[in-house]
Scaffold this motif. Structure first.
Motif, short mmCIF file in Angstrom:
data_model
loop_
_atom_site.label_atom_id
_atom_site.label_comp_id
_atom_site.label_asym_id
_atom_site.label_seq_id
_atom_site.Cartn_x
_atom_site.Cartn_y
_atom_site.Cartn_z
N ASN A 20 0.86 -1.18 0.00
CA ASN A 20 0.00 0.00 0.00
C ASN A 20 0.90 1.24 0.00
N GLU A 22 0.29 4.36 -0.65
CA GLU A 22 -0.28 5.55 0.01
C GLU A 22 -0.01 5.52 1.51
N LYS A 23 -0.17 4.34 2.10
CA LYS A 23 0.10 4.20 3.54
C LYS A 23 1.56 4.49 3.84
N GLY A 25 3.65 6.23 2.03
CA GLY A 25 3.88 7.65 1.79
C GLY A 25 3.44 8.49 2.98
N TRP A 26 2.31 8.12 3.57
CA TRP A 26 1.80 8.83 4.74
C TRP A 26 2.76 8.66 5.92
N ASN A 88 6.73 14.28 -2.35
CA ASN A 88 5.60 13.46 -1.93
C ASN A 88 4.39 14.34 -1.59
N THR A 92 0.76 14.39 -3.58
CA THR A 92 -0.55 14.32 -2.94
C THR A 92 -1.47 15.42 -3.45
N ASN A 95 -2.54 14.55 -6.98
CA ASN A 95 -3.55 13.49 -6.95
C ASN A 95 -4.90 14.01 -6.50
N ASP A 96 -4.92 14.99 -5.60
CA ASP A 96 -6.18 15.53 -5.10
C ASP A 96 -6.89 16.44 -6.11
#
Length: 149
Positions: A20, A22-23, A25-26, A88, A92, A95-96
């Motif tokens: 994952n 996204e996880k 990256g977070w 990063n 984000t 992507n948003d």
């Protein structure tokens, strides 16, 4: 009766197999943020508070810092973390707000290519920095003479 989705509602995506991203990256944003606070405040403290303070920062000061591997790695780590953290964050945002898939893909690739280019360039500058290139002892400071002799 069918409801129309809000204009800014997230796209429905199918979960792919594998890690994952996204996880991770977070998590990276949180960990690198904490490390960057320590690195940046350490950098500012050494450059602005120790010694002569801001008045002591000149070419010889930077040459003296980059003569030691500790400060080279400190600044390279700060550079790498900051550029990846910033790229990063920009990824984000793209992507948003970018709705067209191809445009989003091109922008994200451009972000990562720019970050990679700056990381390589910055790393080369730090590790290949030669203060004695074009050294002239008649106009150099005492610090420069001690470093380049």
């Amino acid at each position: 009766m069918t409801a129309i989705a809000d204009p800014r509602s997230p796209r429905v995506t199918v979960r792919r197999k594998g890690p994952n991203l996204e996880k991770w990256g977070w998590i990276y944003m949180r960990v690198s943020g904490v490390l960057l606070v320590v690195l940046i405040f350490g950098h500012l403290f050494v450059n602005l508070m120790v010694g002569e303070g801001i008045h002591g920062i000149d070419f010889a000061f930077v040459a003296g810092k980059y003569a030691t591997p500790f400060w080279q790695w400190w600044d390279v780590l700060m550079l790498w973390l900051a550029l990846i953290h910033g790229a990063n964050g920009m990824r984000t945002i793209v992507n948003d707000y970018v709705t067209h898939d191809r445009t989003r893909r091109v922008l994200v690739w451009a972000l990562w290519l720019a970050a990679a280019f700056l990381i390589v360039l910055g790393t080369l500058v730090v590790f290949t920095f030669d203060p004695c290139l074009g050294f002239d002892a008649s106009t150099a400071s005492d610090t420069m003479i001690s470093i380049c002799s």
